[in-house]
Scaffold this motif. Structure first.
Motif, mmCIF file in Angstrom:
data_model
loop_
_atom_site.group_PDB
_atom_site.id
_atom_site.type_symbol
_atom_site.label_atom_id
_atom_site.label_comp_id
_atom_site.label_asym_id
_atom_site.label_seq_id
_atom_site.Cartn_x
_atom_site.Cartn_y
_atom_site.Cartn_z
ATOM 1 N N ALA A 299 5.531 3.989 14.637
ATOM 2 C CA ALA A 299 4.209 3.394 14.434
ATOM 3 C C ALA A 299 3.787 3.477 12.966
ATOM 4 C CB ALA A 299 3.175 4.080 15.322
ATOM 5 N N ALA A 300 4.229 4.523 12.267
ATOM 6 C CA ALA A 300 3.899 4.644 10.841
ATOM 7 C C ALA A 300 4.571 3.542 10.032
ATOM 8 C CB ALA A 300 4.315 6.021 10.323
ATOM 9 N N LEU A 301 5.795 3.166 10.422
ATOM 10 C CA LEU A 301 6.472 2.059 9.743
ATOM 11 C C LEU A 301 5.777 0.741 10.044
ATOM 12 C CD1 LEU A 301 8.849 1.065 8.014
ATOM 13 C CD2 LEU A 301 10.171 0.819 10.140
ATOM 14 N N VAL A 302 5.427 0.526 11.314
ATOM 15 C CA VAL A 302 4.744 -0.709 11.698
ATOM 16 C C VAL A 302 3.415 -0.840 10.956
ATOM 17 C CG1 VAL A 302 3.707 -1.979 13.609
ATOM 18 C CG2 VAL A 302 5.857 -0.769 13.951
ATOM 19 N N ASP A 303 2.637 0.241 10.920
ATOM 20 C CA ASP A 303 1.353 0.200 10.223
ATOM 21 C C ASP A 303 1.534 -0.170 8.759
ATOM 22 O OD1 ASP A 303 -0.168 0.786 12.419
ATOM 23 O OD2 ASP A 303 -0.565 2.863 11.877
ATOM 24 N N THR A 304 2.517 0.439 8.122
ATOM 25 C CA THR A 304 2.737 0.180 6.695
ATOM 26 C C THR A 304 3.106 -1.272 6.450
ATOM 27 O OG1 THR A 304 3.472 2.463 6.386
ATOM 28 C CG2 THR A 304 4.002 0.902 4.641
ATOM 29 N N VAL A 305 4.030 -1.786 7.237
ATOM 30 C CA VAL A 305 4.501 -3.158 7.036
ATOM 31 C C VAL A 305 3.421 -4.179 7.383
ATOM 32 C CG1 VAL A 305 6.171 -4.895 7.812
ATOM 33 C CG2 VAL A 305 6.917 -2.544 7.357
ATOM 34 N N VAL A 306 2.761 -4.001 8.514
ATOM 35 C CA VAL A 306 1.768 -4.983 8.957
ATOM 36 C C VAL A 306 0.527 -4.951 8.064
ATOM 37 C CG1 VAL A 306 0.255 -5.676 10.851
ATOM 38 C CG2 VAL A 306 2.616 -4.993 11.316
ATOM 39 N N HIS A 307 0.058 -3.765 7.713
ATOM 40 C CA HIS A 307 -1.101 -3.703 6.824
ATOM 41 C C HIS A 307 -0.755 -4.192 5.415
ATOM 42 C CE1 HIS A 307 -3.991 -2.254 9.579
ATOM 43 N NE2 HIS A 307 -3.448 -1.055 9.765
ATOM 44 N N SER A 308 0.492 -4.045 5.023
ATOM 45 C CA SER A 308 0.910 -4.644 3.750
ATOM 46 C C SER A 308 0.764 -6.163 3.805
ATOM 47 C CB SER A 308 2.361 -4.271 3.423
ATOM 48 O OG SER A 308 2.480 -2.885 3.171
ATOM 49 N N LEU A 309 1.098 -6.755 4.951
ATOM 50 C CA LEU A 309 0.900 -8.199 5.121
ATOM 51 C C LEU A 309 -0.582 -8.551 5.122
ATOM 52 C CD1 LEU A 309 3.573 -9.103 7.835
ATOM 53 C CD2 LEU A 309 3.704 -9.436 5.366
ATOM 54 N N ASP A 310 -1.401 -7.699 5.735
ATOM 55 C CA ASP A 310 -2.848 -7.928 5.719
ATOM 56 C C ASP A 310 -3.372 -8.027 4.291
ATOM 57 O OD1 ASP A 310 -3.003 -7.825 8.502
ATOM 58 O OD2 ASP A 310 -3.403 -5.678 8.518
ATOM 59 N N ILE A 311 -2.723 -7.311 3.397
ATOM 60 C CA ILE A 311 -3.103 -7.305 1.982
ATOM 61 C C ILE A 311 -2.438 -8.437 1.228
ATOM 62 C CG2 ILE A 311 -2.797 -5.991 -0.157
ATOM 63 C CD1 ILE A 311 -3.131 -3.424 1.577
ATOM 64 N N ARG A 312 -1.147 -8.605 1.421
ATOM 65 C CA ARG A 312 -0.373 -9.541 0.605
ATOM 66 C C ARG A 312 -0.629 -11.011 0.933
ATOM 67 N NH1 ARG A 312 4.153 -7.942 -2.301
ATOM 68 N NH2 ARG A 312 4.686 -5.718 -2.290
ATOM 69 N N VAL A 313 -0.764 -11.332 2.210
ATOM 70 C CA VAL A 313 -0.900 -12.743 2.591
ATOM 71 C C VAL A 313 -2.121 -13.392 1.937
ATOM 72 C CG1 VAL A 313 -1.288 -14.329 4.518
ATOM 73 C CG2 VAL A 313 0.448 -12.538 4.709
ATOM 74 N N PRO A 314 -3.310 -12.796 2.011
ATOM 75 C CA PRO A 314 -4.466 -13.438 1.365
ATOM 76 C C PRO A 314 -4.332 -13.535 -0.157
ATOM 77 C CG PRO A 314 -5.198 -11.797 2.946
ATOM 78 C CD PRO A 314 -3.724 -11.598 2.775
ATOM 79 N N LEU A 315 -3.565 -12.608 -0.736
ATOM 80 C CA LEU A 315 -3.367 -12.635 -2.184
ATOM 81 C C LEU A 315 -2.257 -13.604 -2.590
ATOM 82 C CD1 LEU A 315 -3.604 -8.799 -2.990
ATOM 83 C CD2 LEU A 315 -5.365 -10.553 -3.323
ATOM 84 N N GLY A 316 -1.500 -14.112 -1.616
ATOM 85 C CA GLY A 316 -0.402 -15.023 -1.932
ATOM 86 C C GLY A 316 0.734 -14.334 -2.670
ATOM 87 N N LYS A 317 0.930 -13.046 -2.375
ATOM 88 C CA LYS A 317 1.945 -12.266 -3.078
ATOM 89 C C LYS A 317 2.882 -11.601 -2.065
ATOM 90 C CE LYS A 317 -0.768 -11.341 -7.254
ATOM 91 N NZ LYS A 317 -1.258 -10.317 -8.206
ATOM 92 N N LEU A 318 3.664 -12.411 -1.396
ATOM 93 C CA LEU A 318 4.568 -11.905 -0.364
ATOM 94 C C LEU A 318 5.839 -11.344 -0.975
ATOM 95 C CD1 LEU A 318 4.213 -14.749 2.280
ATOM 96 C CD2 LEU A 318 3.057 -12.540 2.214
ATOM 97 N N ARG A 319 6.498 -10.513 -0.200
ATOM 98 C CA ARG A 319 7.826 -10.024 -0.570
ATOM 99 C C ARG A 319 8.727 -10.209 0.632
ATOM 100 N NH1 ARG A 319 8.360 -4.527 1.850
ATOM 101 N NH2 ARG A 319 10.315 -4.155 0.735
ATOM 102 N N THR A 320 10.024 -10.185 0.381
ATOM 103 C CA THR A 320 10.979 -10.270 1.482
ATOM 104 C C THR A 320 11.100 -8.908 2.150
ATOM 105 O OG1 THR A 320 12.234 -12.017 0.363
ATOM 106 C CG2 THR A 320 13.355 -10.800 2.111
ATOM 107 N N ILE A 321 10.802 -8.852 3.422
ATOM 108 C CA ILE A 321 10.922 -7.604 4.169
ATOM 109 C C ILE A 321 12.400 -7.377 4.478
ATOM 110 C CG2 ILE A 321 10.291 -6.380 6.287
ATOM 111 C CD1 ILE A 321 7.800 -8.223 6.376
ATOM 112 N N PRO A 322 12.963 -6.226 4.144
ATOM 113 C CA PRO A 322 14.375 -5.980 4.426
ATOM 114 C C PRO A 322 14.674 -6.124 5.924
ATOM 115 C CG PRO A 322 13.496 -4.286 2.961
ATOM 116 C CD PRO A 322 12.318 -5.086 3.448
ATOM 117 N N PRO A 323 15.831 -6.669 6.272
ATOM 118 C CA PRO A 323 16.177 -6.849 7.698
ATOM 119 C C PRO A 323 16.133 -5.547 8.490
ATOM 120 C CG PRO A 323 17.692 -8.082 6.310
ATOM 121 C CD PRO A 323 16.869 -7.248 5.382
ATOM 122 N N GLU A 324 16.534 -4.448 7.849
ATOM 123 C CA GLU A 324 16.551 -3.169 8.560
ATOM 124 C C GLU A 324 15.140 -2.632 8.823
ATOM 125 O OE1 GLU A 324 17.269 -2.172 4.134
ATOM 126 O OE2 GLU A 324 17.763 -3.757 5.567
#
Length: 216
Positions: free
Chosen positions: A107-132
């Motif tokens: 859940a700590a990994l999910v929170d980090t990744v999903v909340h990062s999207l909550d931040i990055r998407v509105p800013l238009g600053k996405l990154r490629t999430i590693p497949p692993e």
């Protein structure tokens, strides 16, 4: 250090590095989480793993056990500590492997990744999430049950009934039925109850899935 622990550490540090690049206007930008600003989301992600249980329980009592309301108000309070303290605590969490009490490590990994999207998407600053990272986050996101579903617009499996969701840029899919294609970033937002644009979904099941998604 286990593989999952290392993934959490790495994703937290990537986010901390990214937050250090933000301007004051970007910190104040509305996130994907309703009325939360980028700074509120970052504060929630940072301080939720280390907040004393009493403080969180007090917030729940104050807001009549309305989980989302309590979480929002407490996060806004934490956000007042400012970007520098938020970033420093995030780095401390990465080093210590801190996680909220009573939840599995994933859940700590999910929170980090999903909340990062909550931040990055509105800013238009996405990154490629590693497949692993993407695969375990997507798998856990589609499997969560109440009460963890309260914050993500109910069970993702119910929204996906009769549909097959496919991530175009990852070897990942879920479900059976009319196919819906989307980028991995959009898939994670769908699974976690974030709003998506109709244009981000393609395939014969796109209209059905879009109608089932939260709209803001």
């Amino acid at each position: 250090m286990g593989e999952l622990t290392e993934l959490i550490r790495s994703e937290r540090l990537v986010l901390a590095d990214f937050l250090e690049t933000l301007t004051p206007d970007e910190w104040a930008t509305p996130s994907l989480c309703g009325e939360w600003r980028v700074q509120d989301v970052a504060a929630h992600l940072t301080f939720a793993p280390v907040v004393p249980r009493g403080e969180m329980l007090g917030g729940l009592l104050r807001y009549g056990f309305r989980v989302n309301k309590a979480s929002a108000e407490v996060s806004k309070k934490w956000a007042q500590r400012g970007p520098a303290e938020i970033i420093q605590q995030l780095r401390t969490n990465a080093a210590a492997g801190a996680k909220p009490a009573g939840v599995p490590e994933i859940a700590a990994l999910v929170d980090t990744v999903v909340h990062s999207l909550d931040i990055r998407v509105p800013l238009g600053k996405l990154r490629t999430i590693p497949p692993e990272v993407f695969a375990p986050v997507a798998d856990f996101s589609v499997s969560i049950r109440w009460p963890m579903t309260i914050s993500v617009g109910r069970n993702a499996r119910k929204r996906l009934q009769g549909l097959r969701l496919v991530a175009d840029d990852y070897d990942w899919s879920y479900g059976e039925g009319a196919q819906v294609n989307a980028s991995g970033v959009t898939v994670l937002r769908v699974l976690n109850g974030r709003p998506v644009a109709r244009t981000e979904l393609t395939g014969p099941g796109a209209d059905q899935l879009y109608a089932a998604q939260p709209k803001g």
